[in-house]
Write a protein that holds these residues in place. Structure first.
Motif, short mmCIF file in Angstrom:
data_model
loop_
_atom_site.label_atom_id
_atom_site.label_comp_id
_atom_site.label_asym_id
_atom_site.label_seq_id
_atom_site.Cartn_x
_atom_site.Cartn_y
_atom_site.Cartn_z
N TYR A 581 0.82 -1.21 0.00
CA TYR A 581 0.00 0.00 0.00
C TYR A 581 0.86 1.27 0.00
N ALA A 582 2.06 1.17 0.53
CA ALA A 582 2.89 2.36 0.71
C ALA A 582 3.36 2.96 -0.61
N ASP A 583 3.60 2.12 -1.61
CA ASP A 583 4.13 2.65 -2.87
C ASP A 583 3.39 2.15 -4.10
N ARG A 584 2.36 1.32 -3.91
CA ARG A 584 1.58 0.85 -5.05
C ARG A 584 0.11 1.16 -4.83
N PRO A 585 -0.60 1.57 -5.86
CA PRO A 585 -2.01 1.92 -5.67
C PRO A 585 -2.84 0.69 -5.36
#
Length: 623
Positions: A581-585
């Motif tokens: 979740y931190a870097d991917r939608p």
């Protein structure tokens, strides 16, 4: 009625495309999908190219040809390259950008061989063998490096439906599904489970996974060989095998994948009947593929019925319009009417999940409701929650979306020339391909632009690519005989250099490991993520709050009850936070509502909740 000559028709198409482009620009206010902004200029260019060279006499000028030693060596180079790609994907643990670039480079090598090998050294068998090797490596690298299944629907079809049929020895697990009357996909995988004594996941690879790329590529060559020279029939087959949506349905193994096989199989006897008339063999093959199709997938059956309907239109339309000569005299209504009747009966009795109405009645009712509520020019309907969603249907808000459109634009550039050549030839088969390409384009590209998603337009692209590949090959075959050798060589080299690479990098071909992970949803899970889902599911009985795709996996496999939980708006007791979740939608709302994709941090998602589980990939946050 006035009969247009070839140049007039080309100029008319160019003018119409240019006017459409102006209409889009004038009315879009930057909201038009990428395809609607880019296709009209490309079609205009293709039509003007045709108009410029149509008056030239065909010739067979001396063109560059690969030396025999190079021709004999390149297949070995492709094989070694495929082995290196396999090793790289296994070592990296997933398909990455270098893998996609390598696959594109190998594809370019094969296309250049097909285009420039001398007539004496031309061997369709050797060339198709290389195409299939690359196609299988690209697809099986995705399957072998992914834990669980790729996509969404596979999580219902295999762990629930296939496993249920294998365990119960009946179709009880399909009883409330629309596949109760279309179980052939599931029975194929079950048969492989029983005969090969393997897991359902491996059985899926060994049956559907192998059949789709091998059979679709081979059938595309058979179709091409009936209307093109062996060189360009092989070229068309390679274009199809390397295309993004063909790759998609080779890794996202659902009934659509098998439906694509049956649709291509159905076209082979259809084309033979069109060319040679009815024969017992052709009728038997048509009936067999038709029944296989309607007992496999409803949407694929509707698409196939559309293509057969276009064959009927191609027969009667030209004589009515007087634009081109009459196409043929074989009465295809004897095929079309029974096919549509059988399909209509099955759609009527097929249950619709969650509704007391039949599949056909519920679909028509939903279409009417959607049409009244959402229909409107550039009232975009985007399939964000579907793995097959093509971002070329999105507004041009990111330069990377142009990559989504590049493959289809290359198809369209050469395909426009091929379409005009086909109209000039006016044979029944070519007119059928033109009409089919037009009709499928309207659904795949046109309906989302006016707010309609009922027809699942993104699933039509793989079928649209069938006539496009053949028309593209026809356009290139026709063009290289009418332009000077230097120009033809440069054009072919540029096309061959671009096409495999942009297709391999495109979103539909990379749903397991996106080229641009910061913009594309990833439709696969790591082993650590799946292990966390199983562990957390055993530890709670209350609904788990998480993103849409994880909710689908948990509920489809009946691991645990789950609900969508958007960041800063979650009221579930247990939240499941994935490190990605931190870097991917991720998708945090129902498709069709206020859909949005976003990244989020653990602090924002879990807030003040306590973390009770953490395996490095997934956290469980409890209120």
């Amino acid at each position: 009625m006035v009969r247009l000559d070839a140049r007039d028709l080309a100029l008319l198409v160019a003018l119409g495309s240019a006017l459409f482009a102006l209409l889009i620009v004038a009315t879009s206010r930057s909201a038009a999908p990428v395809y609607l902004l880019t296709l009209p200029p490309v079609v205009t260019g293709g039509a003007l190219t045709f108009a410029a060279v149509v008056a030239r006499d065909p010739a067979d000028p001396v063109r560059p040809a690969l030396p025999r030693p190079v021709t004999m060596t390149l297949p070995s180079v492709v094989l070694v390259g495929a082995l290196v790609l396999s090793w790289y994907a296994t070592t990296a643990g997933s398909r990455t950008v270098p893998f996609y670039l390598g696959a594109g480079l190998l594809g370019t090598g094969v296309l250049l061989q097909i285009a420039f090998v001398s007539e004496d050294d031309l061997s369709p068998t050797v060339l198709l063998g290389q195409v299939l090797v690359i196609a299988l490596v690209v697809r099986f690298a995705a399957l072998a490096t992914t834990a669980g299944y790729i996509g969404l629907d596979t999580w219902s079809h295999v762990p629930t439906y296939v496993a249920g049929i294998a365990a119960d020895g009946s179709l009880e697990s399909l009883s409330e599904s629309k596949y109760y009357y279309a179980p052939l996909y599931h029975l194929t995988v079950v048969a492989t489970v029983l005969l090969a004594d393997v897991s359902p996941r491996l059985a899926l690879w060994l049956s559907i996974g192998l059949v789709v790329p091998i059979v679709t590529t081979s059938l595309l060559y058979v179709l091409g060989a009936s209307v093109l020279t062996p060189r360009w029939a092989t070229f068309a087959a390679a274009l199809y095998a390397f295309s993004d949506h063909a790759i998609l349905w080779g890794i996202y193994l659902v009934p659509t994948s098998l439906g694509l096989v049956f649709t291509l199989g159905l076209l082979v006897p259809l084309f033979r009947i069109v060319r040679e008339g009815y024969s017992a063999r052709s009728i038997v093959l048509f009936v067999a593929f038709s029944l296989g199709l309607v007992f496999t997938h409803q949407v694929s059956s509707v698409i196939a019925a559309t293509i057969v309907g276009m064959a009927v239109l191609a027969q009667v339309g030209p004589s009515l319009a007087r634009v081109v000569p009459r196409a043929g005299s074989v009465n295809l209504l004897w095929l079309f009417v029974p096919f549509v009747c059988v399909l209509a009966v099955l759609l009527t009795i097929t249950p619709y999940t969650g509704s007391s109405l039949g599949f056909a009645e519920r679909t028509l009712l939903f279409l009417r409701e959607t049409y009244l509520a959402e229909f409107g020019w550039l009232n975009l309907a985007i399939e964000l929650g579907a793995p097959e969603a093509d971002y070329g249907l999105r507004p041009l808000t990111s330069p990377t979306y142009l990559l989504e459109a590049s493959g289809l634009l290359l198809f369209a550039a050469a395909g426009t020339v091929g379409t005009l050549v086909a109209l000039r030839r006016a044979t029944h088969v070519w007119l059928t391909l033109v009409c089919a390409a037009g009709a499928l384009s309207v659904v795949a590209i046109g309906t989302p632009a006016v707010g309609l998603q009922n027809f699942l337009p993104s699933r039509w692209f793989a079928f649209l690519y069938v006539p496009l590949a053949l028309l593209c090959a026809l356009g290139l075959q026709w063009s290289v005989r009418r332009i000077d050798p230097a120009t033809a060589t440069v054009a072919l080299v540029v096309f061959c250099a671009l096409f495999p690479g942009v297709m391999a990098l495109a979103g539909p071909a990379t749903i397991d490991s996106p080229t641009f992970p910061e913009e594309r949803i990833t439709y696969s899970y790591s082993r650590a993520e799946l292990a966390a889902l199983e562990t957390i599911s055993r530890q709670t009985t209350t609904p788990i709050g998480t993103d849409v795709l994880t909710v689908e996996v948990l509920t489809r496999t009946e691991m645990a009850p789950a609900e969508i939980a958007a960041p800063e708006d979650a009221d579930q007791e247990v939240l499941l936070y994935r490190e990605s979740y931190a870097d991917r939608p991720a998708l945090f709302d129902d498709v069709g509502a206020d859909v949005y994709e976003t990244t989020t941090t653990e602090r924002r998602y879990c807030a003040t909740r306590s973390i009770t589980y953490d395996n490095g990939a997934v956290h469980a946050c409890v209120a």
